[in-house]
Design a protein around this motif. Structure first.
Motif, PDB file in Angstrom:
ATOM      1  N   ALA A   1      -1.255   3.232   9.685  1.00 31.90           N
ATOM      2  CA  ALA A   1      -1.502   1.786   9.758  1.00 31.90           C
ATOM      3  C   ALA A   1      -1.277   1.326  11.191  1.00 31.90           C
ATOM      4  O   ALA A   1      -0.181   0.883  11.541  1.00 31.90           O
ATOM      5  CB  ALA A   1      -0.595   1.030   8.790  1.00 31.90           C
TER       6      ALA A   1
ATOM      7  N   ASN B   1      -0.846  -7.663   5.456  1.00 34.85           N
ATOM      8  CA  ASN B   1      -1.542  -6.412   5.158  1.00 34.85           C
ATOM      9  C   ASN B   1      -1.422  -5.467   6.345  1.00 34.85           C
ATOM     10  O   ASN B   1      -1.038  -5.872   7.446  1.00 34.85           O
ATOM     11  CB  ASN B   1      -3.022  -6.642   4.831  1.00 34.85           C
ATOM     12  N   ARG B   2      -1.775  -4.196   6.088  1.00 38.85           N
ATOM     13  CA  ARG B   2      -1.798  -3.157   7.129  1.00 38.85           C
ATOM     14  C   ARG B   2      -3.066  -2.333   6.951  1.00 38.85           C
ATOM     15  O   ARG B   2      -3.528  -2.131   5.829  1.00 38.85           O
ATOM     16  CB  ARG B   2      -0.580  -2.234   7.014  1.00 38.85           C
ATOM     17  N   PHE B   3      -3.603  -1.843   8.065  1.00 35.08           N
ATOM     18  CA  PHE B   3      -4.807  -1.017   7.982  1.00 35.08           C
ATOM     19  C   PHE B   3      -5.012  -0.302   9.312  1.00 35.08           C
ATOM     20  O   PHE B   3      -4.402  -0.637  10.324  1.00 35.08           O
ATOM     21  CB  PHE B   3      -6.048  -1.866   7.637  1.00 35.08           C
TER      22      PHE B   3
ATOM     23  N   SER C   1      -7.894  -3.565   2.825  1.00 38.56           N
ATOM     24  CA  SER C   1      -6.823  -2.694   3.349  1.00 38.56           C
ATOM     25  C   SER C   1      -7.388  -1.464   4.054  1.00 38.56           C
ATOM     26  O   SER C   1      -6.714  -0.445   4.195  1.00 38.56           O
ATOM     27  CB  SER C   1      -5.866  -2.259   2.231  1.00 38.56           C
TER      28      SER C   1
END
Length: 338
Positions: free
Chosen positions: A75, A88-90, A137
């Protein structure tokens, strides 16, 4: 192809830091020996390194805070609200279109729902769709535009043009390239030539949302630069003392360590510590030097915390700063050179 070099020829440099030369970048150079306008900012701890993911740098992006972390291979981006809530994380480390390397940096641009990331190691400028990435995501890259080797700063102009700063053998150069043909339509040198361009002229850069003005804070010279995107109407400024190249590594100084901007102002983070001894090691209060986009000095901000990375939100109400422990502080800017 047009080449523009401003200022006098570079003098031969000897050991030590005694040679002064104000026209490295522009003949329109201002030295500001004293600062009268100063505002002390009181910060609140927004994200603690004990509870937040490791943050390599923080960027204000259209009402969100986007943190970079190339050490987190699963991430590389984390999105927070302006109040510090993780949303959120991506993003991943790799070589695919929607992946990045440790050489990535968000460049401060936001357009058509995307923030832009310059990845030096991949020679690419990538447009990350913020909403689509948060919803899924998964890092959604709408565009990936090829740049070139050793491109330190790159900016999206339109679907057929990018502008980038590239290190050359003895200088840094701005180029405008047609992304469809790969043809460089225009390029020009930024500084007087030097045999060690990186250790002399490396800078952090930002671009106005109109894409017509650039500003850069120099890491190893006591100088902030301003110019039109075509290289004309240049101006530079030095606070406290004139800029000078130092060839003695024991005396070299880390001057500016970051830069951020909105449509009204440019904020340059001033470190002013010995490079080999104190920089990024010895905590002290930090200064932010505020300019308008024409290069006129507006005043100084002081933060008690040892901040090494800054970002400002769109309307200038908040400045955010990350310290060497990866804590993020928020500073209310009401009335302080907004």
């Amino acid at each position: 192809m047009k080449t523009k070099i401003y200022g006098l020829l570079l003098l031969l440099m000897t050991a030590g830091c005694g040679n002064r030369h104000s026209a490295y970048f522009s003949e329109f150079h201002e030295v500001i020996p004293q600062v009268k306008d100063s505002v002390v900012l009181q910060g609140e701890l927004l994200l603690s390194a004990d509870s937040a993911l490791y943050i390599g740098s923080i960027h204000s992006v259209k009402g969100y805070l986007v943190a970079e972390n190339s050490d987190n291979k699963d991430a590389v981006f984390a999105v927070y609200s302006e109040e510090g809530t993780l949303l959120n994380r991506f993003g991943h480390i790799g070589r695919a279109k929607n992946e990045f390397t440790a050489g990535m940096r968000i460049n401060g641009q936001f357009e058509d729902g995307c923030f832009f990331v310059n990845d030096v190691n991949l020679s690419a400028l990538k447009a990350v769709n913020l909403k689509a990435s948060m919803d899924s995501s998964v890092c959604m890259v709408d565009k990936s535009l090829s740049t070139g080797g050793r491109v330190m700063n790159a900016y999206y102009i339109n679907d057929s043009t990018i502008l980038y700063e590239q290190e050359t053998r003895d200088n840094y150069q701005i180029s405008q390239m047609n992304t469809r043909t790969g043809h460089v339509a225009e390029k020009y040198d930024l500084y007087t030539p030097h045999t060690n361009a990186f250790d002399t002229y490396y800078s952090k850069m930002c671009i106005h949302s109109s894409k017509r003005r650039l500003a850069s804070a120099m890491c190893f010279l006591n100088q902030v630069n301003f110019m039109d995107a075509d290289g004309n109407q240049r101006k530079s400024a030095s606070l406290y003392a004139d800029a000078e190249i130092c060839e003695d590594r024991q005396k070299r100084t880390a001057y500016y360590c970051d830069i951020t901007s909105n449509d009204r102002h440019v904020y340059a983070l001033y470190m002013n510590q010995l490079l080999e001894k104190d920089s990024y090691r010895t905590p002290k209060p930090m200064e932010v030097h505020v300019f308008d986009w024409e290069g006129n000095f507006q005043g100084k901000l002081v933060m008690p915390e040892y901040i090494v990375n800054i970002t400002v939100n769109e309307d200038g109400t908040y400045l955010y700063g990350r310290n060497t422990d990866c804590d993020v502080f928020r500073y209310r800017m009401e009335g302080a050179f907004q």
